[in-house]
Structures are given as structure tokens and as C-alpha cells.
Scaffold this active site. Structure first.
Site, mmCIF file in Angstrom:
data_model
loop_
_atom_site.group_PDB
_atom_site.id
_atom_site.type_symbol
_atom_site.label_atom_id
_atom_site.label_comp_id
_atom_site.label_asym_id
_atom_site.label_seq_id
_atom_site.Cartn_x
_atom_site.Cartn_y
_atom_site.Cartn_z
ATOM 1 N N LYS A 42 0.834 -1.206 0.000
ATOM 2 C CA LYS A 42 0.000 0.000 0.000
ATOM 3 C C LYS A 42 0.869 1.256 0.000
ATOM 4 O O LYS A 42 0.480 2.283 -0.559
ATOM 5 C CB LYS A 42 -0.930 -0.005 1.210
ATOM 6 N N GLY B 173 -8.149 -6.680 6.270
ATOM 7 C CA GLY B 173 -9.103 -7.085 7.293
ATOM 8 C C GLY B 173 -8.960 -6.298 8.578
ATOM 9 O O GLY B 173 -9.349 -6.769 9.645
ATOM 10 N N GLU C 152 -2.051 8.036 7.635
ATOM 11 C CA GLU C 152 -2.959 8.894 6.872
ATOM 12 C C GLU C 152 -3.758 9.735 7.851
ATOM 13 O O GLU C 152 -4.026 9.302 8.968
ATOM 14 C CB GLU C 152 -3.969 8.041 6.070
ATOM 15 N N HIS D 236 -17.049 3.959 1.538
ATOM 16 C CA HIS D 236 -16.159 3.111 0.744
ATOM 17 C C HIS D 236 -16.820 2.933 -0.618
ATOM 18 O O HIS D 236 -17.857 2.289 -0.729
ATOM 19 C CB HIS D 236 -15.973 1.762 1.461
ATOM 20 N N ARG E 254 -7.834 -8.464 -8.850
ATOM 21 C CA ARG E 254 -8.530 -9.749 -9.017
ATOM 22 C C ARG E 254 -10.022 -9.494 -9.163
ATOM 23 O O ARG E 254 -10.482 -8.357 -9.046
ATOM 24 C CB ARG E 254 -8.312 -10.592 -7.766
#
Ligand code: MV4
Length: 446
Positions: free
Chosen positions: A116, A164, A200, A208, A292
């Protein structure tokens, strides 16, 4: 097009991929662990190969066993589904080196988005906003404290390889940050093999929203609108929908263009999803990219009429998309509910044998399930029973159809989250589209 494809997955997604292969006249090879000997995906495939014992580390994550199964059966390509090996760059590379096509992006593109921290820098360079925060990785608690003082509390401490919610924490003060840094980094290292951290600014009451893309190997890419996935619990999505009730035409276009700019920057090929946070003023910030097929892909299929697995196969086989952004439909509204074998109050897995199962039917209703009456939900795998998807001409009709379908859904023998799903879909807040991230905080704490 491929003549034979191996599906390196299980459950509902293995069956979903099988279904499209069958329609396209492609022969299928299933792989299975000892726990899945009698599973539906094994019975339905043309061939099936045992790859090991029940724990995923000994079967569905065993790269060598899966590649050998492909070689022995003469499969030309491997579809990894989601989870398991689907975002494993080493697996994609190993398949390629042995002359087997990986149905997904290049190992380099997977790796570029796997970190990330690296993804944030790539995305910034592509001119797409990320949440203000650290530049690169944060090496120590001292450095974290210095950066947090600059950006201002509260901040989000995140693990570069996290997922998660593991390794992630909201932090309100320097004292809290110093405590949180080492523990979250250690946890991420234990779970993901890498404890790299970043910071952040915390976005208040975010949504989201994610953009589905398809990019072919000939420089053509399209965005298939957005999915709203704000209804989550413990970082597990519960209800998703498309389009997002919060996104207007201008935001939709801007986010779609941003998603494609990121794909161009990394030479992305195949289906992918760009995850964004959207704040109350409709500013959007890149979060991460999933390289994916996603669990919630059916809501996009329902509103566009496209089969995403078909396009994954066609792109991997070298075919051009042959259509552009102006050809993408957006018809009506679709909602997906994830039906889990779990205690609805504690939201803990509820393993056991399904005694009876009745799936709802009707106009606009789709069920993607991996099990049937008599199937056992084992503690070895994800406890998702299936996905219920409802489509309607507008959001109100989709909600009405979903409500009816949830009422008709029967699962006996194990506990499920159906009671929770019924409460969500019947709520005033859901009807109003007021689905920010705190939506489910109160449920289960009663
Ligand atoms: C955030 C955030 C607020 N500010 N990042 C990231 C991974 C995803 N599972 C949750 N993430 C969040 N990242 C910043 N800078 C809030 C969340 C968040 C969240 C986001 C969308 C939907 C539900 C959520 C539930 C908890 C936390």
C-alpha cells in the site's frame, strides 16, 4: 480462447467461474482438499484433482500442487478466483514460467499494488488524490509522531501489507501513537510477513466506494461504474450495491477517469477494482487496488449486463475489448447481501451441517452459492454460504425485491446472519441511502 481452464479456488466462486466456462465451451478442472471431496464445485467440473489436506496451506495455497494439477490435466490457464492465491505475484510468475496463463494481471502489476505504501506513491504520481499522510514508509514511532504532528490528529496508522483491519488503528494523540506503532507493526509482521507502516489523516464519516475496471492487452480500458461497500462489520463487507446512492454523475466520471489513469500508470491488464474513500464533501481518495475478481462483482454484472468472468477469460486469451466507455450500460440498481454461517449477534462462525436450505427465487433475483442441504460448513474455510443479489429498475424496487427474498430464504441446521441482513435492508437509514461506515456499530452490542 482457451480449451481447458483450471480453477484454483473453491465454494461459490469456483462454481461461478465454472458456469461461464461451460457457457463458453471451455473444459474445466477443479482442485480440492480432503475437506471438499464431496463439494459441489468438484462434482460440477469436468475433471477434479485432489491437491492436499484440509488446511489451505496444504492445499489451496500449495502452488506446486496446483501447477502440477494443471500440467497433468493439460489446462492452458488458471483462474485464481478471489482470496487464496489470487493476488500472489509469485504464483502468477510461476504459472507463466511453466507456460500456463494466469487469468489476471502481470506479476509486476500485482506486486506494484501489493504494497500500500508503494501503491500510494504510484497513484500520487499518476495525479490521483490519496489521503494526506506520510511519504513512503514510516520507520519508527519517533518518525510517526513527527509526521502525525504535521498532519494533525486523529490519524490512521496502517500496515502496508495489512488487510481485514489487521495492523490498522485510529490514533488520537502522540501517546497513543507511540504505543500503537510497535504493536500494529508486530501484528502485521506476524500475519503478512512484513511490518511496514504508514500514516494517513483520518477521514471523518467516510464512504467506501470502489470502481470496477476492465483493461485489455491492447491499450483499451473501461470503467464499469462504482460499487458502494460502506456497510461493513469488522472490515468484512456485508451489503454492497451499484450504483452508489451517494455518487453523482460528475463524481462518477471523475472517479472512473482516476481509476483508468492508475491502470495506465502500471500497465494494468484484466479486471481490477480501485478502492476509494469518499468524504462528506464528495472528495475522493485512493485507498488500495484489488488486482482480481471481487466477491461483490455480481452487482456490477447486474447493472451492466456484462459477464466479468467471461471478460477476464477473453482478456487473458489476448482478445481486445472491442467496446469503449460509451458502450457501457447502467441499467437500474442491484444490491448484494452476503449470507454467512455465523452467529448473528456475536458474528462468529457457526460451523455444522446445513439441514435444510431454500433459496429465494423471483424476478431480478440471483443466488451465487457454494453449498446445498447436506453440505458441511467447516472451520477450515471462509464461512460464507452464498450471495443473494437483487436487481430492480430503481433502488426502491431492488430493496423491495431484496426484502422479499431475505424473508423467503431458509437455512436450517446452522446459524446464519439472515436476521441481521433483514434488519439492515428494512431500516430507514438503508432506505435513505445513509450508509456510512458507522452503520453497523450498534448491532450486536445490545
Ligand atoms: C480509513 C478510514 C478513515 N480514514 N482511512 C481502510 C480499509 C477498510 N477496510 C477500512 N478502512 C478505512 N480507512 C482513513 N484515512 C476509515 C476506514 C474504515 C472504513 C472505510 C470504509 C467503510 C467502512 C469502514 C469501516 C472502518 C474503517
Amino acid at each position: 480462447m482457451f480449451r481447458k481452464v483450471l480453477i484454483a479456488n473453491r465454494g461459490e466462486i469456483a462454481r461461478r467461474i465454472l458456469r461461464t466456462c461451460r457457457r463458453l465451451g471451455i473444459a474445466t478442472v477443479a482442485v480440492y482438499s480432503d475437506a471438499d471431496e464431496k463439494a459441489l464445485h468438484v462434482r460440477e467440473a469436468d475433471e477434479a484433482v485432489r491437491i492436499g489436506e484440509a488446511p489451505v496451506a496444504k492445499s489451496y495455497l500449495n502452488i506446486e500442487a496446483i501447477l502440477r494439477a494443471a500440467e497433468e490435466t493439460g489446462a492452458e490457464a488458471i483462474h485464481p478466483g478471489y482470496g487464496l492465491l489470487s493476488e500472489n505475484a509469485d504464483f502468477a510468475r510461476a504459472a507463466m514460467e511453466r507456460g500456463i496463463r494466469f487469468i489476471g494481471p502481470s506479476p509486476e502489476a500485482i506486486a506494484a499494488m501489493g504494497s500500500k505504501v508503494a501503491a500510494r506513491e504510484t497513484v500520487k504520481r499518476a495525479g490521483v488524490p490519496v489521503v494526506p499522510g506520510s511519504e513512503g514508509a514510516v520507520a519508527s514511532a519517533d518518525e510517526a509522531a513527527r509526521i502525525a504532528a504535521e498532519i494533525g490528529y486523529p490519524v490512521m496508522l496502517k500496515a502496508s501489507y495489512g488487510g481485514g483491519g489487521i495492523g490498522m488503528q485510529v490514533v488520537h494523540s502522540e501517546e497513543e501513537l507511540r504505543k500503537a506503532f510497535a504493536s500494529n507493526s508486530a501484528r502485521a509482521k506476524a500475519y503478512f510477513g512484513n511490518g511496514e507502516m504508514f500514516l494517513e489523516k483520518r477521514v471523518q464519516r467516510p464512504r467506501h466506494v470502489e470502481i470496477q475496471v476492465l483493461c485489455d492487452g491492447h491499450g483499451q480500458g473501461v470503467y464499469l461504474w462504482e460499487r458502494e461497500c460502506s456497510i461493513q462489520r469488522r472490515h468484512q463487507k456485508v451489503v454492497e450495491e451499484a450504483p452508489s446512492p451517494f455518487v453523482d454523475e460528475a463524481l462518477r466520471r471523475d472517479m472512473g477517469e482516476a481509476a483508468l489513469a492508475i491502470c495506465r500508470a502500471i500497465g494494468y491488464e484484466n479486471a481490477g477494482t480501485l478502492e476509494f474513500l469518499v468524504d462528506e464533501e464528495k472528495h475522493f481518495y485512493f485507498l488500495e487496488m484489488n488486482t482480481r475478481l471481487q466477491v461483490e462483482h455480481p452487482v456490477t454484472e447486474m447493472i451492466t449486463g456484462l459477464d466479468l468472468v467471461e471478460w477476464q477469460l477473453r482478456i487473458a486469451a489476448g482478445e481486445p475489448l472491442g467496446f469503449g466507455q460509451g458502450d457501457i450500460r447502467r441499467d437500474g440498481h442491484a444490491i448484494e447481501c452476503r449470507v454467512y454461517a455465523e452467529d448473528p449477534e456475536k458474528m462468529l462462525p457457526s460451523p455444522g451441517t446445513i439441514a435444510r436450505m431454500v433459496l429465494p427465487e423471483g424476478e431480478g433475483i440471483r443466488n451465487d452459492v457454494g453449498v446445498e442441504a447436506g453440505s458441511e460448513i467447516t472451520p477450515f474455510y471462509d464461512p460464507m454460504i452464498g450471495k443473494l443479489i437483487a436487481h430492480g429498475r430503481d433502488r426502491a424496487e431492488a430493496i423491495a425485491r431484496m426484502k422479499q427474498a431475505l424473508d423467503a430464504y431458509v437455512i436450517e441446521g446452522i446459524r446464519s446472519n439472515l436476521p441481521l441482513l433483514r434488519v439492515i435492508v428494512a431500516s430507514d437509514r438503508f432506505a435513505a441511502g445513509d450508509t456510512t461506515t458507522d452503520f453497523l456499530e450498534s448491532w450486536g452490542k445490545r
